[in-house]
Motif scaffolding. Structure first.
Motif, PDB file in Angstrom:
ATOM      1  N   UNK A  42       0.827  -1.206   0.000  1.00 25.61           N
ATOM      2  CA  UNK A  42       0.000   0.000   0.000  1.00 25.61           C
ATOM      3  C   UNK A  42       0.866   1.263   0.000  1.00 25.61           C
ATOM      4  N   UNK A  43       0.705   2.074  -1.020  1.00 20.70           N
ATOM      5  CA  UNK A  43       1.437   3.328  -1.126  1.00 20.70           C
ATOM      6  C   UNK A  43       2.883   3.201  -1.533  1.00 20.70           C
ATOM      7  N   UNK A  44       3.342   1.989  -1.875  1.00 20.16           N
ATOM      8  CA  UNK A  44       4.753   1.788  -2.224  1.00 20.16           C
ATOM      9  C   UNK A  44       5.092   2.419  -3.563  1.00 20.16           C
ATOM     10  N   UNK A  45       6.322   2.894  -3.674  1.00 21.76           N
ATOM     11  CA  UNK A  45       6.821   3.467  -4.930  1.00 21.76           C
ATOM     12  C   UNK A  45       7.515   2.411  -5.786  1.00 21.76           C
ATOM     13  N   UNK A  46       7.919   1.330  -5.143  1.00 22.13           N
ATOM     14  CA  UNK A  46       8.571   0.213  -5.824  1.00 22.13           C
ATOM     15  C   UNK A  46       8.141  -1.070  -5.131  1.00 22.13           C
ATOM     16  N   UNK A  47       7.703  -2.046  -5.921  1.00 25.05           N
ATOM     17  CA  UNK A  47       7.352  -3.370  -5.402  1.00 25.05           C
ATOM     18  C   UNK A  47       8.330  -4.369  -5.996  1.00 25.05           C
ATOM     19  N   UNK A  48       8.920  -5.191  -5.149  1.00 26.79           N
ATOM     20  CA  UNK A  48       9.933  -6.117  -5.641  1.00 26.79           C
ATOM     21  C   UNK A  48       9.845  -7.447  -4.901  1.00 26.79           C
ATOM     22  N   UNK A  49      10.307  -8.491  -5.559  1.00 24.67           N
ATOM     23  CA  UNK A  49      10.232  -9.838  -4.992  1.00 24.67           C
ATOM     24  C   UNK A  49      11.359 -10.694  -5.552  1.00 24.67           C
ATOM     25  N   UNK A  50      11.360 -11.954  -5.189  1.00 19.32           N
ATOM     26  CA  UNK A  50      12.360 -12.912  -5.639  1.00 19.32           C
ATOM     27  C   UNK A  50      11.701 -14.289  -5.637  1.00 19.32           C
ATOM     28  N   UNK A  51      12.403 -15.275  -6.150  1.00 16.48           N
ATOM     29  CA  UNK A  51      11.876 -16.632  -6.155  1.00 16.48           C
ATOM     30  C   UNK A  51      11.603 -17.084  -4.729  1.00 16.48           C
ATOM     31  N   UNK A  52      10.674 -18.009  -4.575  1.00 17.79           N
ATOM     32  CA  UNK A  52      10.353 -18.523  -3.254  1.00 17.79           C
ATOM     33  C   UNK A  52      11.442 -19.431  -2.703  1.00 17.79           C
ATOM     34  N   UNK A  53      12.176 -20.091  -3.600  1.00 14.01           N
ATOM     35  CA  UNK A  53      13.223 -21.022  -3.171  1.00 14.01           C
ATOM     36  C   UNK A  53      14.552 -20.604  -3.791  1.00 14.01           C
ATOM     37  N   UNK A  54      15.433 -20.051  -2.984  1.00 14.26           N
ATOM     38  CA  UNK A  54      16.739 -19.627  -3.475  1.00 14.26           C
ATOM     39  C   UNK A  54      17.662 -20.829  -3.647  1.00 14.26           C
ATOM     40  N   UNK A  55      18.750 -20.639  -4.406  1.00 14.77           N
ATOM     41  CA  UNK A  55      19.721 -21.714  -4.612  1.00 14.77           C
ATOM     42  C   UNK A  55      20.272 -22.193  -3.271  1.00 14.77           C
ATOM     43  N   UNK A  56      20.337 -23.514  -3.134  1.00 15.36           N
ATOM     44  CA  UNK A  56      20.809 -24.100  -1.901  1.00 15.36           C
ATOM     45  C   UNK A  56      19.691 -24.558  -0.986  1.00 15.36           C
ATOM     46  N   UNK A  57      18.442 -24.156  -1.317  1.00 14.45           N
ATOM     47  CA  UNK A  57      17.292 -24.519  -0.491  1.00 14.45           C
ATOM     48  C   UNK A  57      16.273 -25.348  -1.282  1.00 14.45           C
ATOM     49  N   UNK A  58      16.730 -26.006  -2.339  1.00 17.35           N
ATOM     50  CA  UNK A  58      15.823 -26.735  -3.220  1.00 17.35           C
ATOM     51  C   UNK A  58      15.056 -27.845  -2.515  1.00 17.35           C
ATOM     52  N   UNK A  59      15.629 -28.421  -1.479  1.00 14.73           N
ATOM     53  CA  UNK A  59      14.949 -29.499  -0.752  1.00 14.73           C
ATOM     54  C   UNK A  59      13.679 -29.005  -0.070  1.00 14.73           C
ATOM     55  N   UNK A  60      13.575 -27.691   0.129  1.00 14.02           N
ATOM     56  CA  UNK A  60      12.412 -27.098   0.790  1.00 14.02           C
ATOM     57  C   UNK A  60      11.346 -26.641  -0.203  1.00 14.02           C
ATOM     58  N   UNK A  61      11.529 -26.941  -1.469  1.00 16.18           N
ATOM     59  CA  UNK A  61      10.698 -26.333  -2.506  1.00 16.18           C
ATOM     60  C   UNK A  61       9.202 -26.535  -2.286  1.00 16.18           C
ATOM     61  N   UNK A  62       8.769 -27.753  -2.044  1.00 11.75           N
ATOM     62  CA  UNK A  62       7.337 -28.017  -1.901  1.00 11.75           C
ATOM     63  C   UNK A  62       6.765 -27.377  -0.641  1.00 11.75           C
ATOM     64  N   UNK A  63       7.520 -27.406   0.437  1.00 14.74           N
ATOM     65  CA  UNK A  63       7.076 -26.768   1.676  1.00 14.74           C
ATOM     66  C   UNK A  63       6.941 -25.264   1.471  1.00 14.74           C
ATOM     67  N   UNK A  64       7.898 -24.693   0.753  1.00  9.16           N
ATOM     68  CA  UNK A  64       7.868 -23.255   0.507  1.00  9.16           C
ATOM     69  C   UNK A  64       6.698 -22.875  -0.411  1.00  9.16           C
ATOM     70  N   UNK A  65       6.399 -23.677  -1.394  1.00 10.58           N
ATOM     71  CA  UNK A  65       5.264 -23.372  -2.272  1.00 10.58           C
ATOM     72  C   UNK A  65       3.967 -23.251  -1.485  1.00 10.58           C
ATOM     73  N   UNK A  66       3.801 -24.134  -0.521  1.00 11.11           N
ATOM     74  CA  UNK A  66       2.593 -24.078   0.309  1.00 11.11           C
ATOM     75  C   UNK A  66       2.605 -22.847   1.209  1.00 11.11           C
ATOM     76  N   UNK A  67       3.758 -22.541   1.781  1.00 14.70           N
ATOM     77  CA  UNK A  67       3.853 -21.419   2.718  1.00 14.70           C
ATOM     78  C   UNK A  67       3.714 -20.060   2.029  1.00 14.70           C
ATOM     79  N   UNK A  68       4.163 -19.964   0.761  1.00  7.82           N
ATOM     80  CA  UNK A  68       4.263 -18.665   0.085  1.00  7.82           C
ATOM     81  C   UNK A  68       3.089 -18.366  -0.854  1.00  7.82           C
TER      82      UNK A  68
END
Length: 323
Positions: free
Chosen positions: A230-256
Motif C-alpha cells: 500500500x502506497x509503495x513506490x517500488x514493489x519487488x520480490x524474488x523466487x520462493x526457493x533460493x539456490x541451496x534450499x531446493x529441498x524445501x521447494x514443496x514446503x515453501x510453495x505451500x507457505x508462500x
C-alpha cells in the motif's frame, strides 16, 4: 600480507561497505558508462595496463557471469573464469590459500558463493579488491542495479544525472522470502534514507540483526503482503526457493502461496509504482505474468543495469574516483 596492508584494500562484500556519497558517485559513473555503451563509444580504462578479473563461481549463474564478463571486456580488461569443478576450490584447498594465490595473479576478484563467511575469509587474505557476486546472506550488486534503475526512471535531473535525493521518504515493498535480497534492501534503506515494507510468510522473516541494521525505522513488517504494498513506490520480490534450499521447494510453495505479486497487489501501490525482480522468475508463483510482463515492470532494464553499475564499481575499486 600484514593486517595494515589488508585494511587499505577496498572490497565490496555488503551494501553497507560504501557510504552514501560514494553511491552517488557510482550512480553518476554508471550513467556515464551506460551512455558510452548505448552510443557504441569505446571506453576502456582497463586496457593500458591490462587489468584482469577473476570470477569464482560456487553457485550457478547467468546474469552475474554475463554482466561481469561482458563488462570487463568492454572496459578493456581480461577475464579468468573459475568454478569449484575446475579448480582446487572444489578439492578442499583452504579458501585462505586460494585467496593468497589467485590475488597474486589478477587485479580484482568476483565471487559467487554460499556462506558470507567464505567471501569474508577470501577478502581477508586477498591482495586485490573482492566483490560479492552473491552469497546466501547478501546480494549487493543486484541492489546497486535496482536503485540505479529506479533513479533512471524516477530520479534523473534535466542533465541526465542521477539524483539520490529522490530516494528520501520513498517506500520499497519487499514481498516474499526474507533472503539475501531482503537483507540487502534493509542495508540500502538505512544508508540512503528510504523505508522497506517487508512481508514474508511466518518462519521466513528478514533478519535485521544479520543485516546489521541499527535504525529500526528504516523498515516495517507486515503480515499481509497487500498492506506492505500500500502506497509503495517500488514493489519487488524474488523466487520462493533460493539456490541451496531446493529441498524445501514443496514446503515453501505451500507457505508462500499468498505472496504472489499480482495486479491486485500492484493496485494498492502508488499509481506509478515500478515492479522489479532480480530474475530468474517463475510466473504464477512469486509474480503473475500480467505484472512481470506489464507496463510497470522494469525487470529487463534492471537486468541490463547489472552490467553498467558493476563496470562503475570495478572502475572505482581499481582506479579510485575519476574526474
Amino acid at each position: 600480507m600484514s593486517a595494515a596492508t589488508a585494511m587499505t584494500i577496498p572490497h565490496y562484500l555488503q551494501f553497507k561497505d560504501l557510504d552514501a556519497a560514494t553511491y552517488a558517485y557510482l550512480f553518476e559513473r554508471a550513467a556515464f558508462i551506460k551512455r558510452k555503451f548505448k552510443a557504441v563509444e569505446k571506453y576502456q580504462p582497463f586496457a593500458d595496463p591490462d587489468r584482469t578479473l577473476a570470477m569464482i563461481f560456487e553457485k550457478a549463474s547467468t546474469r552475474t557471469r554475463v554482466s561481469f564478463e561482458a563488462g570487463m571486456y568492454q572496459m578493456g580488461g581480461s577475464v579468468v573464469h573459475l568454478t569449484t569443478g575446475d579448480s582446487q576450490l572444489g578439492r578442499a584447498e583452504p579458501i585462505e590459500d586460494s585467496a593468497r594465490v589467485i590475488s597474486r595473479m589478477v587485479d580484482i576478484v568476483m565471487i559467487r558463493t554460499f556462506e558470507q563467511s567464505k567471501i569474508e575469509a577470501f577478502a581477508a587474505h586477498s591482495r586485490v579488491p573482492v566483490i560479492n557476486g552473491l552469497t546466501n546472506e547478501f546480494h549487493p550488486c543486484q541492489i546497486l542495479a535496482d536503485i540505479f534503475t529506479y533513479l533512471e526512471r524516477r530520479g534523473t535531473d534535466p542533465q541526465g544525472k542521477p539524483d539520490m535525493a529522490c530516494l528520501q521518504g520513498k517506500v520499497v515493498a519487499w514481498v516474499g522470502d526474507g533472503n539475501n535480497m531482503a537483507n540487502t534492501w534493509l542495508q540500502a534503506a538505512e544508508l540512503l534514507g528510504f523505508t522497506v515494507h517487508v512481508s514474508t510468510p511466518s518462519g521466513y522473516e528478514v533478519d535485521p540483526v544479520l543485516a546489521g541494521i541499527r535504525n529500526p525505522d528504516c523498515y516495517k513488517v507486515f503480515k499481509d503482503p497487500r498492506e506492505a504494498c500500500a502506497g509503495a513506490h517500488l514493489v519487488t520480490t524474488d523466487v520462493w526457493t533460493s539456490m541451496g534450499f531446493e529441498a524445501e521447494n514443496e514446503v515453501r510453495r505451500a507457505a508462500f502461496k499468498r505472496w504472489c505479486v499480482d495486479e491486485d497487489m500492484m493496485r494498492t501501490a502508488q499509481p506509478d509504482a515500478l515492479f522489479m525482480h532480480c530474475l530468474p522468475a517463475h510466473r504464477g508463483e512469486e509474480v503473475s505474468a500480467e505484472v512481470i510482463d506489464g507496463p510497470q515492470s522494469v525487470v529487463w532494464d534492471e537486468a541490463e543495469n547489472r552490467m553498467h553499475v558493476q563496470k562503475a564499481l570495478m572502475e572505482y575499486l581499481l582506479l579510485g574516483r575519476l574526474g
